[in-house]
Design a protein around this motif. Sequence first.
Motif, PDB file in Angstrom:
ATOM      1  N   ASP A   1       0.935  -1.108  -0.007  1.00 35.16           N
ATOM      2  CA  ASP A   1      -0.157   0.027   0.092  1.00 35.16           C
ATOM      3  C   ASP A   1       0.712   1.235   0.122  1.00 35.16           C
ATOM      4  N   ALA A   2       0.502   2.230  -0.695  1.00 39.46           N
ATOM      5  CA  ALA A   2       1.392   3.466  -0.826  1.00 39.46           C
ATOM      6  C   ALA A   2       0.487   4.881  -0.621  1.00 39.46           C
ATOM      7  N   TYR A   3       1.104   5.494  -0.185  1.00 41.52           N
ATOM      8  CA  TYR A   3       0.581   6.940   0.329  1.00 41.52           C
ATOM      9  C   TYR A   3       1.379   8.042  -0.017  1.00 41.52           C
ATOM     10  N   ARG A   4       0.804   9.444  -0.330  1.00 42.78           N
ATOM     11  CA  ARG A   4       1.463  10.454  -0.106  1.00 42.78           C
ATOM     12  C   ARG A   4       1.007  11.241   1.340  1.00 42.78           C
ATOM     13  N   VAL A   5       1.900  11.407   2.001  1.00 40.96           N
ATOM     14  CA  VAL A   5       2.141  12.188   3.451  1.00 40.96           C
ATOM     15  C   VAL A   5       2.425  13.409   3.423  1.00 40.96           C
ATOM     16  N   THR A   6       1.698  14.483   3.251  1.00 41.15           N
ATOM     17  CA  THR A   6       2.090  15.961   3.445  1.00 41.15           C
ATOM     18  C   THR A   6       2.243  16.248   4.773  1.00 41.15           C
ATOM     19  N   LEU A   7       3.380  16.871   5.102  1.00 36.62           N
ATOM     20  CA  LEU A   7       4.045  17.160   6.416  1.00 36.62           C
ATOM     21  C   LEU A   7       3.982  18.745   6.652  1.00 36.62           C
ATOM     22  N   PRO A   8       4.135  19.349   7.684  1.00 34.33           N
ATOM     23  CA  PRO A   8       4.039  20.727   7.944  1.00 34.33           C
ATOM     24  C   PRO A   8       5.450  21.218   7.282  1.00 34.33           C
ATOM     25  N   GLY A   9       5.586  22.501   7.020  1.00 37.05           N
ATOM     26  CA  GLY A   9       6.991  22.973   6.694  1.00 37.05           C
ATOM     27  C   GLY A   9       7.814  22.968   7.721  1.00 37.05           C
ATOM     28  N   GLY A  10       9.008  22.701   7.265  1.00 36.14           N
ATOM     29  CA  GLY A  10      10.237  22.547   8.157  1.00 36.14           C
ATOM     30  C   GLY A  10      10.647  21.339   8.529  1.00 36.14           C
ATOM     31  N   SER A  11       9.963  20.130   7.953  1.00 34.55           N
ATOM     32  CA  SER A  11      10.062  18.639   8.318  1.00 34.55           C
ATOM     33  C   SER A  11      11.656  18.509   7.555  1.00 34.55           C
ATOM     34  N   PRO A  12      12.197  17.401   8.140  1.00 36.26           N
ATOM     35  CA  PRO A  12      13.315  16.894   7.265  1.00 36.26           C
ATOM     36  C   PRO A  12      13.060  16.559   5.866  1.00 36.26           C
ATOM     37  N   ALA A  13      11.703  16.238   5.667  1.00 31.82           N
ATOM     38  CA  ALA A  13      11.480  15.951   4.229  1.00 31.82           C
ATOM     39  C   ALA A  13      11.390  16.997   3.404  1.00 31.82           C
ATOM     40  N   GLY A  14      11.360  18.052   3.651  1.00 30.39           N
ATOM     41  CA  GLY A  14      11.130  19.386   2.744  1.00 30.39           C
ATOM     42  C   GLY A  14       9.791  20.099   3.342  1.00 30.39           C
ATOM     43  N   THR A  15       9.383  21.264   2.572  1.00 33.65           N
ATOM     44  CA  THR A  15       8.443  22.254   3.007  1.00 33.65           C
ATOM     45  C   THR A  15       7.278  21.694   2.120  1.00 33.65           C
ATOM     46  N   ASP A  16       7.281  21.482   0.886  1.00 31.27           N
ATOM     47  CA  ASP A  16       6.005  21.612   0.055  1.00 31.27           C
ATOM     48  C   ASP A  16       5.513  20.159  -0.468  1.00 31.27           C
ATOM     49  N   THR A  17       6.413  19.333  -0.562  1.00 29.39           N
ATOM     50  CA  THR A  17       5.935  18.024  -1.307  1.00 29.39           C
ATOM     51  C   THR A  17       5.524  16.890  -0.690  1.00 29.39           C
ATOM     52  N   GLY A  18       5.892  16.844   0.640  1.00 27.93           N
ATOM     53  CA  GLY A  18       5.664  15.559   1.595  1.00 27.93           C
ATOM     54  C   GLY A  18       6.596  14.486   1.061  1.00 27.93           C
ATOM     55  N   VAL A  19       6.104  13.307   1.577  1.00 30.51           N
ATOM     56  CA  VAL A  19       6.857  12.280   1.420  1.00 30.51           C
ATOM     57  C   VAL A  19       6.019  10.916   0.902  1.00 30.51           C
ATOM     58  N   PHE A  20       7.024  10.023   0.540  1.00 34.33           N
ATOM     59  CA  PHE A  20       6.073   8.674  -0.057  1.00 34.33           C
ATOM     60  C   PHE A  20       6.251   7.707   0.888  1.00 34.33           C
ATOM     61  N   VAL A  21       5.213   6.891   1.298  1.00 35.57           N
ATOM     62  CA  VAL A  21       5.189   6.094   2.230  1.00 35.57           C
ATOM     63  C   VAL A  21       4.739   4.720   1.783  1.00 35.57           C
ATOM     64  N   LYS A  22       5.344   3.771   1.825  1.00 37.23           N
ATOM     65  CA  LYS A  22       5.014   2.299   1.415  1.00 37.23           C
ATOM     66  C   LYS A  22       4.742   1.328   2.918  1.00 37.23           C
ATOM     67  N   THR A  23       3.615   0.469   2.942  1.00 35.69           N
ATOM     68  CA  THR A  23       3.526  -0.235   3.971  1.00 35.69           C
ATOM     69  C   THR A  23       3.151  -1.598   3.466  1.00 35.69           C
ATOM     70  N   LEU A  24       3.400  -2.612   4.257  1.00 34.87           N
ATOM     71  CA  LEU A  24       2.879  -3.852   4.040  1.00 34.87           C
ATOM     72  C   LEU A  24       2.891  -4.462   5.451  1.00 34.87           C
ATOM     73  N   ASP A  25       1.573  -5.167   5.479  1.00 35.42           N
ATOM     74  CA  ASP A  25       1.276  -5.892   6.691  1.00 35.42           C
ATOM     75  C   ASP A  25       1.997  -7.213   6.814  1.00 35.42           C
ATOM     76  N   ALA A  26       2.707  -7.493   7.709  1.00 32.13           N
ATOM     77  CA  ALA A  26       3.357  -8.943   7.812  1.00 32.13           C
ATOM     78  C   ALA A  26       4.446  -9.210   6.758  1.00 32.13           C
ATOM     79  N   PRO A  27       5.363  -8.042   6.429  1.00 31.89           N
ATOM     80  CA  PRO A  27       6.125  -8.503   5.302  1.00 31.89           C
ATOM     81  C   PRO A  27       6.941  -9.623   5.606  1.00 31.89           C
ATOM     82  N   PRO A  28       7.810  -9.868   4.731  1.00 29.19           N
ATOM     83  CA  PRO A  28       9.071 -10.965   4.920  1.00 29.19           C
ATOM     84  C   PRO A  28      10.318 -10.427   5.607  1.00 29.19           C
ATOM     85  N   PRO A  29      10.823 -11.241   6.288  1.00 25.21           N
ATOM     86  CA  PRO A  29      12.072 -10.565   7.093  1.00 25.21           C
ATOM     87  C   PRO A  29      12.958  -9.630   6.488  1.00 25.21           C
TER      88      PRO A  29
END
Length: 297
Positions: free
Chosen positions: A32-60
């Motif tokens: 599953d993939a998401y765009r998470v938009t964070l407030p300005g001043g985050s380590p990820a940058g001020t405008d574009t947010g970040v890309f997050v991938k998740t998987l329940d119970a992934p392989p080791p």
Amino acid sequence: MNAAALGTRTARLLATRSPLSVQPLAGGDICDAYRVTLPGGSPAGTDTGVFVKTLDAPPPGFFAAEADGLALLRATGAVRVPEVLAVEEDLLVLEWLEPAAPDAAQAERLGRDLAALHATPADRYGTAGPRYLGTIPLSRPAEPVRDPADWPMFHVEHRLLPLLRRAVDAGGIGHADARAVELLCDRIGEAAGPPQPPATVHGDLWSGNIQWSSDGRPRLIDPAAQGGHPETDLALLELFGCPHLDRLLGAYTSVRPIPGRAARVPLHQLQHLLVHAALFGGAYGRSAGAAARAALP
């Protein structure tokens, strides 16, 4: 993980305030993939947010392997990849890459970049650490394999036969098609072509793992980066189609010609067809059998 919890967790990992928005993204077959938009001043940058991938119970080590692969590609200096911002067992946070339409100039740039990548020697075939195609772990030999003359048997013993067994066990390939793959494995020396020293490869380079960029320099994502055979990357681009593929391959071969490659394309597509047969079944098993037959000399 619900979207609100994901946003809160991402903000915690990046040491910033609560997210402004969490937007699900389409297109992934595994995660599953998401765009998470964070407030300005985050380590990820001020405008574009970040890309997050998740998987329940992934392989080791699933997401750690992807992060390591991105680091391996980045270290070559030949190709661009997204920055890894955080990695945990069930989650990977990357810089957001603003998508753009593919164009011929970017395809030519990517062809030259891939030629430079493939000119980067690797320590061995495969890697010391884990790698995955989809959620399938790739086999690793007990001792490093480095001799170019040993690539055909490495490919058989640590790619084709393990993936074939998974496809058979999953019911994703029929007996006749499986037998064709076994026959190719028996005759791999005749089909493999000239010896190829281990080169740094992306390892899962279908067109969906190219992020075309507004700055004119495409990025590579979702790697199974390792020491391997350069023709595998090129064959996978051909397997599922790629925008401006002729321009990409033309630019690549202007830098790094590969005589006789066309005859070996089915061999280098086979491992990915077996992965798809194991994960998704359907027509992929028949396609794997057809590729094996086409690869026989």
